[in-house]
Design a protein around this motif. Structure first.
Motif, short mmCIF file in Angstrom:
data_model
loop_
_atom_site.label_atom_id
_atom_site.label_comp_id
_atom_site.label_asym_id
_atom_site.label_seq_id
_atom_site.Cartn_x
_atom_site.Cartn_y
_atom_site.Cartn_z
N ARG A 98 80.04 41.62 38.85
CA ARG A 98 79.42 40.30 39.07
C ARG A 98 80.44 39.46 39.86
O ARG A 98 81.53 39.14 39.37
CB ARG A 98 79.13 39.63 37.73
CG ARG A 98 78.05 40.34 36.91
CD ARG A 98 77.91 39.70 35.53
NE ARG A 98 77.69 38.26 35.60
CZ ARG A 98 76.49 37.69 35.80
NH1 ARG A 98 75.40 38.44 35.92
NH2 ARG A 98 76.38 36.38 35.87
N VAL A 99 80.10 39.13 41.08
CA VAL A 99 81.02 38.39 41.97
C VAL A 99 80.41 37.04 42.31
O VAL A 99 79.23 36.97 42.71
CB VAL A 99 81.29 39.19 43.27
CG1 VAL A 99 82.20 38.38 44.20
CG2 VAL A 99 81.91 40.54 42.96
N LEU A 100 81.20 35.99 42.15
CA LEU A 100 80.74 34.65 42.52
C LEU A 100 81.35 34.26 43.86
O LEU A 100 82.57 34.26 44.02
CB LEU A 100 81.16 33.62 41.46
CG LEU A 100 80.73 32.18 41.74
CD1 LEU A 100 79.22 32.02 41.60
CD2 LEU A 100 81.45 31.19 40.83
N VAL A 101 80.49 33.93 44.82
CA VAL A 101 80.96 33.45 46.12
C VAL A 101 80.75 31.94 46.19
O VAL A 101 79.61 31.46 46.08
CB VAL A 101 80.23 34.16 47.28
CG1 VAL A 101 80.66 33.57 48.63
CG2 VAL A 101 80.51 35.66 47.25
N VAL A 102 81.85 31.21 46.31
CA VAL A 102 81.77 29.75 46.35
C VAL A 102 81.77 29.32 47.82
O VAL A 102 82.75 29.51 48.52
CB VAL A 102 82.95 29.10 45.59
CG1 VAL A 102 82.76 27.59 45.54
CG2 VAL A 102 83.06 29.66 44.18
N GLY A 103 80.65 28.77 48.23
CA GLY A 103 80.52 28.35 49.63
C GLY A 103 79.80 29.40 50.46
O GLY A 103 80.13 30.58 50.42
N THR A 104 78.82 28.95 51.21
CA THR A 104 78.08 29.88 52.08
C THR A 104 78.33 29.54 53.54
O THR A 104 77.44 29.66 54.37
CB THR A 104 76.56 29.81 51.80
OG1 THR A 104 76.15 28.47 52.08
CG2 THR A 104 76.23 30.17 50.37
N GLY A 105 79.53 29.09 53.84
CA GLY A 105 79.85 28.68 55.20
C GLY A 105 80.38 29.81 56.04
O GLY A 105 79.92 30.95 55.94
#
Lengths: 333, 95
Positions: A39-46
Motif C-alpha cells: 500500500r503506497v501513498l503518493v502525496v501530490g499529483t503534480g
C-alpha cells in the motif's frame, strides 16, 4: 511491512501483464507478490506525482493512495503527464484515478481530495506502508516528513526547482529495526519566508520532475521488493543544466527536533504557507502601496531583499510603481 | 585552491557560474571569500547571526562538514565544497 505473501495470487491476465518483471531472476513472482500486497501513498499529483503514479500503477502496486486538493490547470500540462487537455478543470485526484484505472484495472486506488495538514496527515498516512512525497512546497514537505517519522513510515523523497533535483529515502527501516535519517537530519528547519522565491519565480523544466519522479518510483519498488540498496542515508543531487549528479552522505543529527536525542517537537506543525511575497517578506522600508522608484526596486532585487520576477522586469520601463504586495501574494505574477 | 560548487538555484548570484574557485584554509574562509566576491549570496547562506542557515548544508566532497569540524574544517588544495540548499517548488502550490 509484512513479508507474508503466500496468499497473493495472480490471474492469467496479470501474469501476462507483469511478465517482464517476473522473468527478472532477482525480482520474479515473489517481487511481484510484494508489489501487489503493498500500500503506497503518493502525496501530490503534480510533476513528480505523475511519473510516480504512472509507474507504480503500471508496475502493479496493489493499493495506491492519492492525495491532492487541486484541480487540473492548463499550466500543469507542461509537466504533469498524467493529465490531458480535457482534464483541465477537473479535480486532480479524479482525473488521476480515471487515467490510472485505465492503465491498470488490477490496482486499487484510494483517493483523498483534500489538502494534507496537521489534522489529517497521520490518519491518512497510517494505513499505508510507504509514502512517496511528490509535493511542491516546504510546509507539506516538513509535514509529510514529520508524519512519516511519527507513524513509522518510509518516506521516498524527491524535490525539484528549475534545473535542480534532489532525491533520498528517508526514515528507512533497516532489518535490525533501526531507522535511517529523515529530512530534518538534512535540513532541520524550512527556509525563512523571505528566502523562498515567489511561485511565479519558481518554475521548473518540464522534464525534470519526470526524471526525479521516475527515480522515486524506482526507489519505492526497490524498498517494497527488497532489491538492491535503497537511497537511504544518501542524497542524490541532480543538476539538469550541467548534467551532473552527485551523491552526498546524510547522517542522523542528534539535535534533530523530532527524532534526535532530546526531541523538542512531538506534534505536527502547519508551517505558514510562504509562497510569494507577503507583507512579512517585504523590506521594512516598504509599506503596502507605498510608492517607490524603479532604482529603489532594482536595489532591493539586487541585494536580495525581494525577488525579481517577470513583472518587476517589465515595470523597469516605468518611472515608478506602486508595488501591490497582494498581487504577489497570490502567486499569479 | 578550493572549488565551491554552486547549486542551480543560487547561480543567479554568481553570474550563472556553476563553481567558484577560492583560496582558503578552512570552510569559513572559503565561504567568506565566496561571499566577498558575490555579496548577494550572503542572506541565502548565512542567517542574521552569521551561522549557516538551517536549510543549507555545506559538504566537503560527499561528507557533511557537520560530521567533521563544521565551518572550522581544514581544507587542502584541490578540495571541493558543495552548497546544498533545501528546494521545493515548480508549480503554483498553495494559495
Amino acid at each position: 511491512m509484512s513479508t507474508t505473501t503466500e496468499k497473493i495470487t495472480f490471474n492469467k491476465e496479470e501474469l501476462e501483464r507483469y511478465s517482464r518483471h517476473i522473468i527478472i531472476p532477482e525480482f520474479n513472482i515473489e517481487g511481484q507478490r510484494k508489489l501487489k500486497k503493498a500500500r503506497v501513498l503518493v502525496v501530490g499529483t503534480g510533476g513528480l506525482g505523475a511519473p510516480l503514479l504512472l509507474y507504480l500503477t503500471a508496475a502493479g502496486v496493489g493499493t495506491i493512495g492519492i492525495v491532492d486538493f487541486d484541480i487540473v490547470e492548463k499550466s500543469n500540462l507542461q509537466r504533469q503527464v498524467l493529465f490531458t487537455t480535457s482534464d483541465v478543470g477537473r479535480p486532480k485526484v479524479e482525473a488521476a484515478r480515471d487515467r490510472l484505472s485505465a492503465l491498470n484495472p488490477f490496482v486499487n486506488f484510494e483517493v483523498f481530495n483534500t489538502r494534507l495538514d496537521s489534522t489529517n496527515a497521520l490518519d491518512i498516512i497510517s494505513s499505508f506502508d510507504i509514502v512517496a512525497d511528490g509535493t511542491d512546497n516546504f510546509p507539506t514537505r516538513y509535514l509529510v516528513n514529520d508524519a512519516c517519522v511519527f507513524a513509522g513510515k518510509i518516506n521516498v523523497f524527491a524535490s525539484i526547482y528549475r534545473f535542480e533535483g534532489q532525491a533520498s529515502v528517508f526514515n528507512y527501516l533497516y532489518p535490525d529495526g533501526s531507522r535511517g535519517p529523515n529530512y530534518r537530519d538534512l535540513f532541520p528547519a524550512p527556509p525563512p519566508a523571505g528566502l523562498v522565491p515567489s511561485c511565479a519565480e519558481g518554475g521548473v523544466l518540464g522534464v525534470l520532475p519526470g526524471i526525479l519522479g521516475s527515480l522515486q518510483a524506482n526507489e519505492v519498488i526497490k524498498v517494497i521488493s527488497g532489491i538492491g540498496t535503497p537511497l537511504a542515508g544518501r542524497l542524490l543531487q541532480f543538476d539538469a543544466a550541467e548534467f551532473q549528479s552527485k551523491i552526498y552522505k546524510i547522517s542522523k543529527d542528534p539535535e534533530n527536533p523530532i527524532s534526535g536525542i532530546n526531541p523538542t517537537q512531538t506534534e505536527l506543525i502547519d508551517y505558514e504557507i510562504f509562497c510569494g511575497i507577503n507583507q512579512h517578506q517585504l523590506p521594512h522600508e516598504l509599506e503596502l502601496k507605498q510608492e517607490i522608484s524603479v532604482d529603489q526596486l532594482n536595489d532591493w532585487i539586487k541585494s536580495g531583499k525581494i525577488f525579481s520576477s517577470s513583472m518587476c522586469v517589465n515595470l523597469t520601463n516605468t518611472k515608478s510603481l506602486i508595488l501591490e504586495a497582494l498581487l504577489f501574494q497570490k502567486g499569479k505574477y | 585552491m578550493i572549488t565551491i560548487f554552486i547549486p542551480t538555484p543560487l547561480r543567479r548570484f554568481t553570474s550563472d557560474k556553476s563553481s567558484v574557485i577560492v583560496a582558503a584554509r578552512n570552510v569559513t574562509e572559503a565561504i567568506r571569500q565566496l561571499i566577498t566576491s558575490h555579496p548577494s549570496l550572503s542572506p541565502y547562506i548565512y542567517d542574521e547571526s552569521e551561522l549557516i542557515r538551517k536549510h543549507v548544508r555545506i559538504y566537503l566532497g560527499e561528507e557533511d562538514i557537520r560530521e567533521k569540524q563544521g565551518t572550522d574544517t581544514l581544507l587542502k588544495d584541490g578540495d571541493e565544497l558543495s552548497i546544498i540548499p533545501a528546494i521545493a517548488g515548480g508549480s503554483g502550490l498553495v494559495n
